[in-house]
Design a protein around this motif. Structure first.
Motif, PDB file in Angstrom:
ATOM      1  N   ASP A  35       0.834  -1.206   0.000  1.00  0.00           N
ATOM      2  CA  ASP A  35       0.000   0.000   0.000  1.00  0.00           C
ATOM      3  C   ASP A  35       0.872   1.260   0.000  1.00  0.00           C
ATOM      4  N   ALA A  36       1.872   1.267   0.890  1.00  0.00           N
ATOM      5  CA  ALA A  36       2.739   2.447   1.013  1.00  0.00           C
ATOM      6  C   ALA A  36       3.523   2.677  -0.277  1.00  0.00           C
ATOM      7  N   SER A  37       3.936   1.596  -0.922  1.00  0.00           N
ATOM      8  CA  SER A  37       4.702   1.722  -2.169  1.00  0.00           C
ATOM      9  C   SER A  37       3.843   2.337  -3.270  1.00  0.00           C
ATOM     10  N   VAL A  38       2.607   1.842  -3.368  1.00  0.00           N
ATOM     11  CA  VAL A  38       1.702   2.370  -4.397  1.00  0.00           C
ATOM     12  C   VAL A  38       1.407   3.846  -4.133  1.00  0.00           C
ATOM     13  N   GLY A  92       1.329  12.715  -8.875  1.00  0.00           N
ATOM     14  CA  GLY A  92       0.705  13.809  -8.135  1.00  0.00           C
ATOM     15  C   GLY A  92      -0.736  13.517  -7.767  1.00  0.00           C
ATOM     16  N   VAL A  93      -1.061  12.231  -7.642  1.00  0.00           N
ATOM     17  CA  VAL A  93      -2.430  11.884  -7.249  1.00  0.00           C
ATOM     18  C   VAL A  93      -2.400  11.043  -5.978  1.00  0.00           C
ATOM     19  N   SER A  94      -3.470  11.174  -5.217  1.00  0.00           N
ATOM     20  CA  SER A  94      -3.602  10.389  -4.002  1.00  0.00           C
ATOM     21  C   SER A  94      -4.269   9.067  -4.366  1.00  0.00           C
ATOM     22  N   CYS A  95      -3.710   7.983  -3.870  1.00  0.00           N
ATOM     23  CA  CYS A  95      -4.176   6.671  -4.281  1.00  0.00           C
ATOM     24  C   CYS A  95      -4.418   5.808  -3.042  1.00  0.00           C
ATOM     25  N   ARG A  96      -5.510   5.051  -3.026  1.00  0.00           N
ATOM     26  CA  ARG A  96      -5.768   4.215  -1.856  1.00  0.00           C
ATOM     27  C   ARG A  96      -6.182   2.815  -2.302  1.00  0.00           C
ATOM     28  N   ARG A  97      -6.042   1.867  -1.388  1.00  0.00           N
ATOM     29  CA  ARG A  97      -6.435   0.503  -1.727  1.00  0.00           C
ATOM     30  C   ARG A  97      -7.955   0.422  -1.852  1.00  0.00           C
ATOM     31  N   ASP A  98      -8.411  -0.341  -2.829  1.00  0.00           N
ATOM     32  CA  ASP A  98      -9.834  -0.454  -3.101  1.00  0.00           C
ATOM     33  C   ASP A  98     -10.261  -1.895  -2.842  1.00  0.00           C
ATOM     34  N   ALA A  99     -11.322  -2.051  -2.076  1.00  0.00           N
ATOM     35  CA  ALA A  99     -11.770  -3.401  -1.744  1.00  0.00           C
ATOM     36  C   ALA A  99     -12.410  -4.109  -2.936  1.00  0.00           C
ATOM     37  N   GLY A 100     -12.949  -3.342  -3.826  1.00  0.00           N
ATOM     38  CA  GLY A 100     -13.691  -3.929  -4.936  1.00  0.00           C
ATOM     39  C   GLY A 100     -12.790  -4.476  -6.032  1.00  0.00           C
ATOM     40  N   TRP A 125       8.677  -1.268  -3.262  1.00  0.00           N
ATOM     41  CA  TRP A 125       8.266  -2.379  -2.383  1.00  0.00           C
ATOM     42  C   TRP A 125       9.490  -3.138  -1.878  1.00  0.00           C
ATOM     43  N   LYS A 126      10.401  -3.442  -2.773  1.00  0.00           N
ATOM     44  CA  LYS A 126      11.624  -4.176  -2.408  1.00  0.00           C
ATOM     45  C   LYS A 126      12.455  -3.366  -1.411  1.00  0.00           C
ATOM     46  N   GLY A 127      12.475  -2.056  -1.602  1.00  0.00           N
ATOM     47  CA  GLY A 127      13.281  -1.189  -0.746  1.00  0.00           C
ATOM     48  C   GLY A 127      12.782  -1.118   0.689  1.00  0.00           C
ATOM     49  N   LYS A 128      11.562  -1.597   0.921  1.00  0.00           N
ATOM     50  CA  LYS A 128      11.021  -1.540   2.284  1.00  0.00           C
ATOM     51  C   LYS A 128      11.443  -2.756   3.106  1.00  0.00           C
ATOM     52  N   VAL A 129      12.112  -3.705   2.450  1.00  0.00           N
ATOM     53  CA  VAL A 129      12.623  -4.886   3.161  1.00  0.00           C
ATOM     54  C   VAL A 129      14.148  -4.856   3.036  1.00  0.00           C
ATOM     55  N   PRO A 130      14.851  -4.561   4.125  1.00  0.00           N
ATOM     56  CA  PRO A 130      16.305  -4.380   4.028  1.00  0.00           C
ATOM     57  C   PRO A 130      17.026  -5.522   3.307  1.00  0.00           C
ATOM     58  N   ASP A 131      16.645  -6.764   3.605  1.00  0.00           N
ATOM     59  CA  ASP A 131      17.328  -7.892   2.953  1.00  0.00           C
ATOM     60  C   ASP A 131      17.091  -7.903   1.448  1.00  0.00           C
ATOM     61  N   LEU A 132      15.920  -7.456   1.044  1.00  0.00           N
ATOM     62  CA  LEU A 132      15.625  -7.424  -0.392  1.00  0.00           C
ATOM     63  C   LEU A 132      16.294  -6.241  -1.061  1.00  0.00           C
ATOM     64  N   ALA A 133      16.381  -5.117  -0.339  1.00  0.00           N
ATOM     65  CA  ALA A 133      17.000  -3.929  -0.911  1.00  0.00           C
ATOM     66  C   ALA A 133      18.431  -4.256  -1.317  1.00  0.00           C
ATOM     67  N   ALA A 134      19.126  -5.039  -0.506  1.00  0.00           N
ATOM     68  CA  ALA A 134      20.492  -5.448  -0.841  1.00  0.00           C
ATOM     69  C   ALA A 134      20.476  -6.405  -2.021  1.00  0.00           C
ATOM     70  N   ASN A 135      19.359  -7.137  -2.175  1.00  0.00           N
ATOM     71  CA  ASN A 135      19.113  -7.943  -3.371  1.00  0.00           C
ATOM     72  C   ASN A 135      20.216  -8.926  -3.723  1.00  0.00           C
ATOM     73  N   GLU A 186       3.182   5.992  -2.483  1.00  0.00           N
ATOM     74  CA  GLU A 186       4.398   6.789  -2.691  1.00  0.00           C
ATOM     75  C   GLU A 186       4.636   7.056  -4.182  1.00  0.00           C
ATOM     76  N   VAL A 187       4.555   6.015  -4.979  1.00  0.00           N
ATOM     77  CA  VAL A 187       4.844   6.165  -6.412  1.00  0.00           C
ATOM     78  C   VAL A 187       3.801   7.064  -7.077  1.00  0.00           C
ATOM     79  N   PHE A 188       2.525   6.841  -6.743  1.00  0.00           N
ATOM     80  CA  PHE A 188       1.481   7.647  -7.389  1.00  0.00           C
ATOM     81  C   PHE A 188       1.495   9.096  -6.919  1.00  0.00           C
ATOM     82  N   GLN A 189       1.820   9.299  -5.639  1.00  0.00           N
ATOM     83  CA  GLN A 189       1.871  10.666  -5.138  1.00  0.00           C
ATOM     84  C   GLN A 189       3.046  11.423  -5.756  1.00  0.00           C
ATOM     85  N   LEU A 190       4.221  10.791  -5.753  1.00  0.00           N
ATOM     86  CA  LEU A 190       5.420  11.496  -6.213  1.00  0.00           C
ATOM     87  C   LEU A 190       5.490  11.633  -7.735  1.00  0.00           C
ATOM     88  N   MET A 191       5.080  10.610  -8.445  1.00  0.00           N
ATOM     89  CA  MET A 191       5.270  10.631  -9.899  1.00  0.00           C
ATOM     90  C   MET A 191       4.040  11.100 -10.671  1.00  0.00           C
TER      91      MET A 191
END
Lengths: 173, 127
Positions: free
Chosen positions: A44-47, A56-64, A130-140, A49-54
């Protein structure tokens, strides 16, 4: 369905820099990071972040469910190394046109190479965020551990547009 | 610094345009913007054109951004010209690799024009 072939090729190649003597020590498994990897808030945070920064829109998870359209665009970015899997971004044509429009500041009438390129870049940034939010994955680095397939799939919405993001992993243990 | 000549290297044409737009939003007066879709194309351009700033992606097919950077240094192309890497990779290891290859700046995608300004302007002022 239109498929973003450029980004699909990422499945076949590790998205990591050239190996050299600076390669860090490889973690043995993702065991200690499983909770982080499977935590839906990271996606959720990754989506957001990307939509807000790139875009300029606010984006939220949709249940539908994501609105299905005859024409759609899918982009795939593969994970290689410690975690093996992919980030898959899919949306209908109308969402793709809007996303590419927000991303580039241009107006699109049809799904052309620029639109597909833009969707590929969104998928690329989502995978990286998303990968960057997990330290072990960020090192990849490291080896994947065979395990049952794990999948996180969520629908999101901004304005009157919806799309889905899926994280697929085949080595979560 | 006025009238910057820039080379933007990225396999995504959309990202090249976004980087150009961000540089303009950061207040740079871009006189010329050269675009390259790969490290190989970037090297060819640098052999023929003078630039003041190089912005490069890392994950690219055929020749990635780190190899592109190593080749710039090895062939002594664009001496003294700051190179800023733009990538989705954010680990310390990737930053270290970029610096070792000769990058002066590192911007993680997604980014804002403000971040571009913070990373790029000091490099141009120091050049």
């Amino acid at each position: 369905m239109l498929f973003n072939g450029v980004r699909a090729a990422a499945i076949a190649r590790p998205r990591v820099g050239v190996k050299n003597e600076m390669e860090p020590t490889m973690p043995v498994s993702l065991r200690e990071s499983v909770e982080l990897v499977s935590d839906p808030r990271n996606l959720d945070a990754s989506v957001e972040e990307v939509f807000q920064l790139m875009l300029g829109v606010s984006c939220r998870r949709d249940a539908g469910p994501v609105v299905q359209e005859q024409e759609s665009v899918t982009a795939v970015v593969g994970f290689g190394g410690l975690l093996s899997g992919a980030c898959v971004f899919s949306c209908g044509a109308s969402a793709a046109l809007k996303i590419a429009g927000h991303l580039t500041g241009m107006e699109f009438q049809e799904i052309d190479d620029t639109v597909k390129d833009g969707i590929g870049e969104i998928c690329n940034m989502l995978a990286g965020a998303w990968k960057g939010k997990v330290p072990d994955l960020a090192a990849n680095c490291g080896l994947s551990v065979p395990a049952p397939e794990f999948q996180l799939r969520h629908a999101y919405r901004f304005a009157d547009t919806s799309f889905a993001v899926t994280i697929v992993c085949d080595g979560l243990q | 610094m006025n009238e910057i000549r820039t080379l933007i290297v990225d396999d995504s044409s959309v990202m090249r345009k976004i980087v150009e737009r961000s540089l303009r939003q950061a207040g740079l007066d871009l006189a010329v913007v050269h675009e390259a879709g790969s490290g190989t194309e970037g090297l060819d351009l640098l052999k023929a054109k003078q630039v003041d700033l190089i912005m490069s992606d890392i994950n690219m097919p055929s020749m990635d951004g780190l190899e592109f950077l190593r080749q710039i240094r090895a062939q002594n192309l664009a001496p003294g010209v700051p190179v800023v890497m733009i990538t989705t990779e954010s680990s310390e290891e990737h930053v270290k690799q970029a610096i070792l290859a000769g990058a002066q700046g590192y911007i993680r995608k997604p980014f804002t024009a403000e971040q571009v300004k913070e990373r790029v302007l000091p490099l141009l002022n120091a050049a």
